[in-house]
Write a protein that holds these residues in place. Structure first.
Motif, PDB file in Angstrom:
ATOM      1  N   VAL B 239       0.855  -1.196   0.000  1.00 34.97           N
ATOM      2  CA  VAL B 239       0.000   0.000   0.000  1.00 34.97           C
ATOM      3  C   VAL B 239       0.883   1.235   0.000  1.00 34.97           C
ATOM      4  CG1 VAL B 239      -1.670   1.332   1.305  1.00 34.97           C
ATOM      5  CG2 VAL B 239      -1.938  -1.128   1.129  1.00 34.97           C
ATOM      6  N   SER B 240       1.835   1.258   0.951  1.00 39.25           N
ATOM      7  CA  SER B 240       2.693   2.439   0.993  1.00 39.25           C
ATOM      8  C   SER B 240       3.582   2.498  -0.236  1.00 39.25           C
ATOM      9  CB  SER B 240       3.524   2.471   2.275  1.00 39.25           C
ATOM     10  OG  SER B 240       3.619   1.204   2.846  1.00 39.25           O
ATOM     11  N   ALA B 241       4.072   1.346  -0.676  1.00 40.82           N
ATOM     12  CA  ALA B 241       4.939   1.341  -1.864  1.00 40.82           C
ATOM     13  C   ALA B 241       4.178   1.879  -3.069  1.00 40.82           C
ATOM     14  CB  ALA B 241       5.430  -0.071  -2.149  1.00 40.82           C
ATOM     15  N   ALA B 242       2.919   1.471  -3.215  1.00 40.39           N
ATOM     16  CA  ALA B 242       2.139   1.909  -4.365  1.00 40.39           C
ATOM     17  C   ALA B 242       1.880   3.404  -4.301  1.00 40.39           C
ATOM     18  CB  ALA B 242       0.819   1.141  -4.410  1.00 40.39           C
ATOM     19  N   ILE B 243       1.538   3.891  -3.097  1.00 35.56           N
ATOM     20  CA  ILE B 243       1.284   5.324  -2.970  1.00 35.56           C
ATOM     21  C   ILE B 243       2.552   6.102  -3.297  1.00 35.56           C
ATOM     22  CG2 ILE B 243       0.724   7.155  -1.322  1.00 35.56           C
ATOM     23  CD1 ILE B 243      -1.170   5.209   0.047  1.00 35.56           C
ATOM     24  N   LEU B 244       3.691   5.585  -2.817  1.00 31.59           N
ATOM     25  CA  LEU B 244       4.955   6.277  -3.085  1.00 31.59           C
ATOM     26  C   LEU B 244       5.334   6.184  -4.559  1.00 31.59           C
ATOM     27  CD1 LEU B 244       6.926   5.283   0.131  1.00 31.59           C
ATOM     28  CD2 LEU B 244       5.795   7.441  -0.410  1.00 31.59           C
ATOM     29  N   ALA B 245       5.095   5.031  -5.169  1.00 29.22           N
ATOM     30  CA  ALA B 245       5.408   4.876  -6.594  1.00 29.22           C
ATOM     31  C   ALA B 245       4.563   5.835  -7.412  1.00 29.22           C
ATOM     32  CB  ALA B 245       5.152   3.435  -7.029  1.00 29.22           C
ATOM     33  N   GLU B 246       3.314   5.897  -7.023  1.00 26.66           N
ATOM     34  CA  GLU B 246       2.414   6.813  -7.733  1.00 26.66           C
ATOM     35  C   GLU B 246       2.889   8.249  -7.545  1.00 26.66           C
ATOM     36  OE1 GLU B 246      -0.656   9.729  -7.274  1.00 26.66           O
ATOM     37  OE2 GLU B 246      -0.099   8.520  -5.554  1.00 26.66           O
ATOM     38  N   THR B 247       3.357   8.574  -6.328  1.00 27.74           N
ATOM     39  CA  THR B 247       3.895   9.901  -6.041  1.00 27.74           C
ATOM     40  C   THR B 247       5.043  10.217  -6.981  1.00 27.74           C
ATOM     41  OG1 THR B 247       3.447   9.444  -3.737  1.00 27.74           O
ATOM     42  CG2 THR B 247       4.817  11.340  -4.205  1.00 27.74           C
ATOM     43  N   ALA B 248       5.966   9.281  -7.049  1.00 28.77           N
ATOM     44  CA  ALA B 248       7.153   9.510  -7.861  1.00 28.77           C
ATOM     45  C   ALA B 248       6.779   9.696  -9.323  1.00 28.77           C
ATOM     46  CB  ALA B 248       8.103   8.331  -7.702  1.00 28.77           C
ATOM     47  N   LEU B 249       5.907   8.831  -9.813  1.00 31.63           N
ATOM     48  CA  LEU B 249       5.525   8.921 -11.221  1.00 31.63           C
ATOM     49  C   LEU B 249       4.801  10.242 -11.500  1.00 31.63           C
ATOM     50  CD1 LEU B 249       4.468   5.255 -11.797  1.00 31.63           C
ATOM     51  CD2 LEU B 249       6.175   6.491 -13.124  1.00 31.63           C
ATOM     52  N   SER B 250       3.939  10.588 -10.572  1.00 30.55           N
ATOM     53  CA  SER B 250       3.177  11.814 -10.770  1.00 30.55           C
ATOM     54  C   SER B 250       4.091  13.027 -10.764  1.00 30.55           C
ATOM     55  CB  SER B 250       2.120  11.958  -9.672  1.00 30.55           C
ATOM     56  OG  SER B 250       1.306  10.813  -9.647  1.00 30.55           O
ATOM     57  N   TYR B 251       5.135  12.939  -9.937  1.00 32.54           N
ATOM     58  CA  TYR B 251       6.107  14.022  -9.828  1.00 32.54           C
ATOM     59  C   TYR B 251       6.734  14.315 -11.202  1.00 32.54           C
ATOM     60  CZ  TYR B 251      10.203  16.491  -8.020  1.00 32.54           C
ATOM     61  OH  TYR B 251      11.169  17.405  -7.763  1.00 32.54           O
ATOM     62  N   PHE B 252       6.982  13.249 -11.935  1.00 30.69           N
ATOM     63  CA  PHE B 252       7.594  13.433 -13.249  1.00 30.69           C
ATOM     64  C   PHE B 252       6.573  13.640 -14.345  1.00 30.69           C
ATOM     65  CE2 PHE B 252      11.049  11.259 -11.019  1.00 30.69           C
ATOM     66  CZ  PHE B 252      12.059  12.168 -11.273  1.00 30.69           C
ATOM     67  N   GLY B 253       5.341  13.724 -13.943  1.00 35.84           N
ATOM     68  CA  GLY B 253       4.326  14.005 -14.938  1.00 35.84           C
ATOM     69  C   GLY B 253       3.712  12.767 -15.563  1.00 35.84           C
ATOM     70  N   PHE B 254       4.106  11.613 -15.104  1.00 39.64           N
ATOM     71  CA  PHE B 254       3.417  10.388 -15.530  1.00 39.64           C
ATOM     72  C   PHE B 254       2.415  10.042 -14.442  1.00 39.64           C
ATOM     73  CE2 PHE B 254       7.912  10.189 -16.759  1.00 39.64           C
ATOM     74  CZ  PHE B 254       7.758  10.492 -18.101  1.00 39.64           C
TER      75      PHE B 254
END
Lengths: 709, 316
Positions: B239-254
């Motif tokens: 759960v936390s990994a997914a939220i963080l992965a999504e954070t990172a991707l969103s940060y780069f605009g994906f």
């Protein structure tokens, strides 16, 4: 306190003074989440030079904890009170540094598990030399030479070379011998042996016990022998102390304990042992003495005698106060039972005291064997495991000949005992039968159906009639299932009407002697014996005809074991079951089986009716095996002549040519060269001994009946 | 710290045992329903898991009901308030362009909660099933499944998602969830495979096999439940990994694309002003931490409730 003061009395002291004197020893393990665990509650004993004291008791009776307390090896959290005196000097409560001077020098210890007691990264020789050098100022070379000498003394062949081996290169029996070598390295005055042979096979056990006797002769040390096996103590100890719930309940000379037990627990313990030397009088033989219930929890002891809830002689006075050990009968015999005097007066035997369950006879027992249906037939079964090498491109470099051509058959209502030491292939045989698939070679026919030609549907429906009970009752039950789930699994799998499952579960629990109301509990809420009953109930769920039992009682304490054996015996009679009973304990097999097959290195060495094989074994291996088993009878033990086998079981990947047993065979040695050639070149087949009339055959070129028990 | 809770749980456990000897137990003696109720009872008996569950439900309520109560929506801009600290008007303050931080945080949390939980659920389920089947059957099943896992492991997940995500633009975000989950299951699957191989040798699994129970049934009835501790812990971590992965991707605009918002985009935007304008950063971070904590508490409680040994193990 220096080493000198401790060791001083050795030379000048009174030889009859005790080496070790333990008085009123208490060990308590504090538990901050509940009541403290009182593991040892006031025991006392003394051992003199050259004397062997046997401490017997079931698991959890405090026998190991008390010896660890003597050595000062308990964890810091344990609270130990009382007195432990070594040559009159108090050693309880000494610091680690002072104790280190005593340990391994004046007192040494042999542990149960020789693999974990040896350091894997040093050679055996170095470890023994280290034990020598710690307590003496011997030079390195001198210590190494002494290590080799010691290894030679404990019977390790080629000691000089083997001293350079690492622990994993030694077999279990050799490791235990190395441990004994280490224990006697400094000529100790006291050796404490904590279940030294429990992890070993019987023939190896006989070797190790022999080594211990030699060690005692060489050092003249006193030995404290802790064991659960009444047989081991009978032939080895001078005096015996029986422990129950952290206390000594009976102490006395070995003969007094075995022939004139005066405490009901000791009586039960002796009566619950299946006897190798007492044949069954036909089927429908006598039951073993079961001790009802389970040992009490050491953290929640009720007032009164701790054995009272299980004791058939218990009266109200027993529950009032815990009885102290009082002298009874001959001098030196103490028993902690208020009715000891009565037992003494009437001369009651275990069978008088304990109610014996009646074992019904199987209906098939009256039909001659030839006319009964064959439920299992195995012909020339072979199972070879490939031996692979290489990481990427695996290639076969050889085979492990786990099962190498065995024949056996079981008729309806019959029990076949399959015995042998670990690694002989008995479990592989059993798995091959249970798989119900086409064997590598040979034939398995279950209830008239050949597994090689069977369809998947046949196989599933046949599983109804073929069930299994495993050795470890904890591992055999899914810890996440309640008992009800466990018992209903086979029922649901085979389409038992859903509405009837609940009633069937209750019925099964009653059948195996458990409370039907306990169906909602998890396996870990039950004791070992009860778990094994659950395992048996599961096997019975679908009313099978053949049950395969893989060492069903070897993980249980003797008093519990007797109850389970009686249950199996009773069920066989009531439900007309046939058993394939795999075990390493030959006494249990003698008690329960009708026929027995002795396996050695993947082949059957001897097969026949129990009375024929045990009464007059003809294969040298069976003879050695039977003679190696200690009897719980001191007189017989002292008079017996043991056949001690040489060496260890050869690797099944490289069995000897010709007769597989010839490398260890005691008979091979006395044959002349011409006869030996036959053993080396030709593999013996199982031949009937006295014509086809009698059911008894042995795979030996020179089979000859010998009475060994 | 957790002592009182554990003690209470132990007492509950003892209560259960106690009922075995009283008259009421035979009524619910047999059947699977009693097991489920037992698990539920154990779960309820542990206060920390209840706290976790209440927290998690509260967060969901906040994320999905909260926006209706707030005066501003996440699309509104208040041109009278730029970079205002929290006030009765704007509960969490405002952004440099006048957005209400409360509104956008809740909006972000909606996405993050759903993405995090769904990804964890999918990836752990896939990991359990793939690992257990590979470990149980071995042979070609194992080789095929593990080859797939190895392939996914060596592929640079981040790059693949970055390349693929434009294709999904405008499509449903569920595809994004599947894509994230597809790159999270492999390591767990390998652990599950290894544990299955050893579990398979356990006597109760053998007993079931010799009883005639079919292989898939054995896997779902005996093997996976006995790995549930591992799987639940894995899911909570995921759960936390997914939220963080999504954070990172969103940060780069994906990943989550503007105008859509997630906790990840908020945190990445707010981190530069964490010290100067803390309300831009800490509300999002705080909610992320509470979310992960709640999921972990629930996971711990579930693990103990499912594993009847947990009680005795801790007592030792």
């Amino acid at each position: 306190m220096t080493q000198q003061t401790v060791a001083a009395p050795r030379s000048g002291g009174d030889p009859s003074a005790p080496v070790l004197e333990v008085t009123d020893l208490h060990v308590t393990f504090p538990n901050d989440r509940g009541p403290d665990v009182k593991a040892v509650r006031g025991i006392g004993y003394a051992v003199r030079r050259g004397e062997v004291l046997g401490i017997v008791g079931e698991s959890g009776s405090g026998k190991s904890v008390s010896s660890l307390a003597v050595m000062g090896l308990l964890p810091e959290s344990a609270e130990t009170t009382g007195s432990v005196r070594l040559y009159g000097e108090e050693i309880l409560g000494l610091g680690d540094r002072e104790l280190s001077k005593i340990r391994g020098k004046t007192v040494s210890m042999v542990f149960q598990d020789p693999l974990s007691a040896l350091t894997p990264v040093y050679t055996i020789g170095d470890q023994i030399a280290e034990a020598v050098r710690i307590h003496t100022d011997a030079s390195k070379e001198r210590a190494a030479a002494r290590a080799v000498e010691l290894l030679d003394l404990v019977g390790i062949p080629y000691a000089a070379q083997r001293a350079k081996a690492f622990p994993h290169e030694f077999s279990g029996g050799m490791r235990q011998r190395a441990m004994i070598a280490m224990a006697i390295a400094n000529d100790p005055d006291l050796i404490i042996c904590d279940e030294p042979t429990t992890a070993l096979d019987v023939t190896i056990q006989a070797q190790v016990l022999e080594v211990l006797k030699t060690a005692q002769r060489e050092t003249g040390a006193a030995i404290v022998m802790i064991t659960h096996d009444m047989g081991v103590v009978a032939g080895f100890a001078d005096r015996v102390m029986v422990m129950y719930a952290g206390r000594a309940v009976e102490v006395g000379q070995v003969d007094d304990i075995y022939y004139r037990p005066r405490m009901p627990y000791t009586m039960g313990l002796l009566g619950s042992i299946p006897r190798l030397d007492e044949g069954a009088e036909g089927p429908g033989h006598t039951a073993l003495v079961p001790i009802e219930g389970t040992p009490p929890s050491l953290s929640a002891l009720q007032p009164g005698c701790p054995f009272a809830p299980r004791c058939p002689l218990a009266i109200d006075a027993c529950r009032a106060e815990e009885p102290a050990a009082e002298p009874v009968g001959r001098t030196g015999h103490l028993s902690a039972c208020i009715r000891s005097g009565e037992i003494e007066e009437h001369g009651w035997s275990p069978q008088d005291v304990y109610p014996l369950p009646a074992i019904p006879e199987a209906p098939a027992a009256h039909v001659p064997r030839e006319q009964r249906e064959t439920v299992l037939q195995v012909e020339g079964l072979i199972k070879h495991h490939p031996l692979m090498k290489g990481a990427v491109f695996k290639r076969r470099i050889g085979s492990v000949y786990a099962v190498d051509g065995i024949d056996l058959d079981i008729r309806e209502g019959e029990t076949l005992g399959l015995v042998g030491e670990s690694g002989c292939g008995k479990t592989t045989t059993l798995m091959e039968i249970l798989e119900l698939s086409r064997p590598q070679r040979g034939k398995v026919v279950v209830l008239g159906k050949d597994t090689a030609t069977m369809t998947q549907r046949d196989r599933t429906s046949l599983r109804r009639d073929l069930q299994v009970v495993f050795q470890d009752p904890m591992a055999a039950l899914d810890p996440r299932f309640t008992v009800a789930d466990i018992l209903s699994e086979p029922l649901r799998t085979h389409g038992y009407p859903a509405g009837a499952v609940h009633d069937r579960v209750r019925e099964l629990l009653e059948l195996v002697g458990l409370e039907p109301g306990h169906a909602a509990r998890y396996p870990q809420d039950f004791s070992g014996g009860q778990r094994q009953r659950i395992g048996i109930a599961r096997a019975l769920a679908l009313q099978p005809r053949l049950i395969v039992l893989d060492e069903p009682v070897s993980a249980l304490d003797v008093s519990i074991q007797a109850g389970v054996i009686n249950l199996l015996d009773e069920l066989r009679g009531r439900l007309s079951l046939s058993y394939l009973f795999v075990a390493h304990d030959l006494s249990v097999v003698r008690h329960i089986a009708d026929r027995v097959a002795v396996m050695y290195l993947g082949r059957i060495a001897e097969i026949g009716t129990v009375d024929a094989v045990y009464g007059a074994p003809s294969h040298p291996y069976t003879q050695a095996l039977l003679s190696a088993i200690p009897l719980p009878d001191p007189h017989k033990e002292r008079e017996r002549r043991r056949i001690i086998l040489r060496g260890d079981l050869p690797s099944p990947a490289d069995p000897p040519s010709g007769c597989r047993f010839r490398t260890r065979c005691q008979k091979f040695l006395i044959l002349n060269e011409e006869e030996q050639k036959e053993c080396v070149q030709r593999e013996p087949q199982i031949l009937p001994l006295r014509g086809p009339a009698e059911d008894h055959g042995a795979a030996c070129h020179y089979a000859e009946r010998v009475e060994v028990i | 710290m957790t002592m009182p809770g554990e003690q209470l749980e132990e007492e509950v456990g003892r209560d259960e045992l106690g009922t075995g000897t009283t008259g009421e137990s035979p009524v619910r003696a047999a059947g699977g329903s009693s097991r489920l109720s037992l698990v539920l009872r154990r779960f309820r008996g542990s206060p920390q898991s209840l706290v976790g569950l209440v927290l998690l439900l509260g967060l969901f309520l906040l994320a999905f009901v909260g926006p209706y109560l707030a005066p501003y929506s996440y699309l509104d801009k208040d041109f009278t308030a730029f970079l205002e600290p929290p006030s009765p008007q704007h509960w969490f303050g405002t952004t440099p362009v006048g957005q209400d931080v409360f509104a956008i945080t809740l909006r972000g949390m909606q996405k993050s909660l759903v993405v995090g939980l769904l990804v964890a659920l999918i990836s752990t389920t896939v990991a359990g099933i793939v690992g257990a089947f590979a470990g149980y059957f071995l042979g070609w099943t194992d080789r095929g499944l593990m080859w797939l896992a190895d392939l996914l492991l060596v592929l640079p997940a981040f790059l693949i998602i970055a390349i693929v995500s434009p294709l999904f633009r405008g499509n449903t975000w569920l595809l994004f969830v599947v894509l994230l989950a597809a790159f999270l299951w492999m390591v767990t699957a390998k652990i599950v495979r290894g544990m299955t191989i050893s579990l398979k040798e356990r006597e109760y699994v053998q007993a079931a096999r010799f009883m005639g129970v079919s292989a898939p049934k054995i896997i779902f009835r005996h093997i996976l439940p006995n790995l549930s501790s591992l799987l639940i812990v894995d899911a909570t971590i995921n759960v936390s990994a997914a939220i963080l992965a999504e954070t990172a991707l969103s940060y780069f605009g994906f990943g989550v694309q503007p105008p859509d918002i997630s906790l990840g985009t908020l945190i990445s935007q707010g981190q530069t002003s964490a010290v100067t304008y803390p309300w831009l950063f800490f509300f999002a971070v705080g909610l992320l931490i509470i979310t992960v904590l709640a999921v972990n508490l629930v996971g711990d409680g579930l693990r103990d409730a499912l594993d009847p040994r947990a009680r005795s193990r801790r007592a030792n």
